[in-house]
Scaffold this motif. Structure first.
Motif, short mmCIF file in Angstrom:
data_model
loop_
_atom_site.label_atom_id
_atom_site.label_comp_id
_atom_site.label_asym_id
_atom_site.label_seq_id
_atom_site.Cartn_x
_atom_site.Cartn_y
_atom_site.Cartn_z
N PHE A 40 0.85 -1.20 0.00
CA PHE A 40 0.00 0.00 0.00
C PHE A 40 0.88 1.24 0.00
N SER A 41 0.26 2.34 -0.43
CA SER A 41 0.96 3.64 -0.38
C SER A 41 -0.04 4.71 -0.01
N LEU A 42 0.41 5.66 0.79
CA LEU A 42 -0.39 6.86 1.07
C LEU A 42 0.07 7.94 0.12
N VAL A 43 -0.87 8.41 -0.70
CA VAL A 43 -0.52 9.35 -1.76
C VAL A 43 -0.80 10.78 -1.29
N HIS A 44 0.22 11.62 -1.42
CA HIS A 44 0.09 13.01 -0.95
C HIS A 44 0.02 14.02 -2.08
N ARG A 45 0.29 13.58 -3.30
CA ARG A 45 0.11 14.44 -4.47
C ARG A 45 -0.66 13.63 -5.48
N PRO B 219 6.33 14.13 1.91
CA PRO B 219 5.92 12.85 1.33
C PRO B 219 5.21 13.06 -0.01
N ILE B 220 5.50 12.17 -0.96
CA ILE B 220 4.79 12.19 -2.26
C ILE B 220 3.84 10.98 -2.29
N CYS B 221 4.41 9.81 -2.32
CA CYS B 221 3.65 8.57 -2.14
C CYS B 221 4.42 7.77 -1.10
N GLU B 222 3.90 7.73 0.11
CA GLU B 222 4.63 7.03 1.18
C GLU B 222 4.84 5.57 0.78
#
Lengths: 159, 413
Positions: free
Chosen positions: A67-72, B222-225
């Protein structure tokens, strides 16, 4: 609010899948000859190269594989940051079926590899598409998921 | 170490553990890289992709000392948007003066160059130009406009989930860190050494900003953690080109030829759609396959390599490159970096131009690593020169994360 995120081009070759979502089923091509499920759908089974495959509803049970948390985010997704993108591994064996998607009703900070998930469905207002999301395995079924729709940080949710 | 036409083909090195060797084939001719060129890299609002490509073609031919009239093979790494329905190589065949051209594409930069070398060695063509140029568009999410209704995309496309290239590499990094107990700080070491290299490259985009630390990477936004801004490559404009010909023709050009000892390419999956478990098998995937083939054809071993250009779109990528190529064991790529082997002064200085992380990443930068290795082998790298560099390797990878790989082995004469 209009849904502005990308949606699938529904064509004869994939219509069974999208019809399945509208009917509350997640259908995966299953090989009539060797019994393996194949994801993403390909014209022939990757295990035995048979073209005899049948769209078959799966259990909808899955686990977080990554999984990834997307910030952009691209386009309309940027209104939802941070949002989660997961690779979920379906319970079906033996060929791995790893499905990319978004979560619903899960605080992204609670995600971990191995977390049990369940595939749920979301009709897109004003469009001819129902999409799938990954909810926590112990979450309520879609019929009474209204409460879950109020949880923050859901890319999937349309207010 | 001195490689001569004819003689090197007879070298039969001892087998590497677990790596099958191919008996090198005697070649009718030896291919060599004769010219390289990079345009200015960065924000280039006054340029077009076409003009960068044309500048790169002319520049690399000028560097080689070979006139356009001799070009008869082409590797256009961009689409042509000038004549709908016309492929890029058809467009360039006419644009370059109705030139009869063979299309030498397929396999990304290093893989396409490996095939071009075979074509030259066997007389299919004499002079091949690989080129790329891009201006005015972005790879990352900044380049995506807000639509006025939901766009329709192919059925299984990651665009539906708000994923993009960085997200894919983040998913890869997350899974990798989970399986091997590697930390974000471990990954960050790659950004640190490549930035240092960039500070020694006056043409790099990030070099003027100076060195960074692991803490800087961990504290960047962070961009994509788990990937932060400084784990990600740049997203800029630029162009480049590479000219390959026979070593005989290259010798009568302007620069010392750089021999192509061998190369290969390998693909195992589609364009960011299908991922299979395991993602990190002991036997490796496309990068392993291309490396074994390329090293076998070239007749080299890992310890022979003086300088490397390894695809580094994200910090995780370089770590996985090192493991898949067999420079270290699975899960130990970060340790290899921390031991200093990739840094200038280490046993295999890597991405000495600053790489995609700190030098330049323009659209499809797959040829940039080869260009830096060529410059190192020519001894043109000034402050960042690897002393006495004689043998180098470049790795291009892409698609579905290490999905398609090309490896090229190069040496001085």
């Amino acid at each position: 609010m209009t849904y502005l995120k990308p949606l699938p081009q529904i064509e004869p070759r994939n219509k069974e899948f999208w019809d399945g979502l509208a009917a509350g089923e997640f259908r995966v091509p299953k090989c009539d000859d060797c019994g393996h499920y194949n994801w993403v759908p390909y014209p022939a089974c990757r295990s035995c190269l048979s073209e005899n495959q049948t769209w078959t509803p799966v259990s909808r049970d899955a686990t977080v594989w990554s999984f990834s948390l997307v910030h952009r985010g691209p386009g309309a997704f940027n209104d939802d940051v941070p949002y989660a993108v997961v690779l979920a591994k379906l319970a079906e064996e033996p060929r791995s079926c790893i499905v990319l998607g978004n979560t619903v009703g899960i605080d992204p900070n609670d995600l971990y590899i191995g977390m049990p998930l369940r595939i749920v469905f979301e009709e897109i207002p004003g469009e001819d598409v129902t999409v799938f999301r990954f909810a926590a395995a112990d979450a309520a079924e879609p019929d009474d998921a209204d409460a879950a729709l109020n949880v923050e940080n859901q890319p999937a949710t349309v207010a | 170490m001195r490689y001569k036409f004819g003689s090197k083909c007879l070298i039969s090195p001892a087998p590497l553990a677990g790596i099958e060797r191919w008996k090198p084939v005697a070649r009718p001719r030896q291919a060599a890289i004769a010219g390289v060129y990079t345009t200015k890299q960065g924000k280039l609002p006054d340029r077009t992709s076409f003009s960068l490509q044309l500048e790169a073609i002319k520049g690399a031919l000028d560097d080689a000392g070979i006139p356009i009239e001799e070009v008869d093979g082409i590797i256009p790494m961009s689409m042509s948007d000038h004549l709908p329905g016309t492929t890029a190589h058809q467009f360039w065949a006419n644009q370059l003066g109705e030139r009869p051209l063979g299309l030498m594409e397929v396999g990304g930069a290093s893989g396409a160059l490996a095939k071009a070398a075979l074509a030259i060695e066997n007389g299919m063509c004499e002079v091949v130009v690989l080129f790329y140029g891009k201006a005015g568009s972005l790879v990352g999410p900044r380049g995506t406009a807000m639509p006025d209704r939901a766009p329709r995309v192919p059925d299984w496309s990651f665009y539906q989930s708000g994923a993009y290239m960085t997200t894919w590499y983040a998913l890869w990094a997350q899974r990798y860190m989970h399986e091997f107990g590697v930390t974000h700080a471990d990954l960050a070491e790659v950004a640190v050494f490549t930035r240092h290299h960039a500070t020694l490259n006056p043409d790099s985009i990030m070099g003027r900003k100076g060195d960074i630390t692991v803490e800087d990477v961990l504290n960047s936004r962070p961009i994509c953690e788990p990937l932060n801004l400084l784990d990600c490559s740049l997203d800029n404009d630029g162009g480049y080109a590479i000219v390959m010909t026979s070593v005989e023709r290259a010798r009568s050009g302007k620069k010392e030829p750089v021999l192509v000892l061998g190369g290969a390419e390998s693909t195992y999956t589609d364009f960011y759609v299908t991922i299979n478990d395991p993602w990190f098998p002991e036997e490796g995937k496309a990068v392993r396959r291309a490396t074994e083939r390329a090293f076998g054809i070239a007749g080299i071993q890992h310890d022979d390599i003086d300088v490397a250009g390894l695809y580094d779109c994200f910090t995780i990528t370089t770590i996985r490159d090192l493991e898949e190529m067999g420079f270290c064991k699975l899960g130990e790529g970060a340790d290899y970096v921390k031991e200093g082997h990739c840094s200038l002064g280490g046993k295999m200085p890597t991405n000495t131009d600053g790489g995609l992380l700190s030098n330049s990443h323009a659209g499809d930068p797959a040829g940039m690593h080869t260009i830096e290795v060529v410059r190192q082998l020519r001894g043109e790298c000034g402050e960042r020169q690897v002393p006495g560099a004689k043998l180098g390797v470049s790795l291009q990878q892409g698609w579905a994360v290490h999905g398609m790989a090309g490896v090229l082995v190069m040496a001085t004469e």
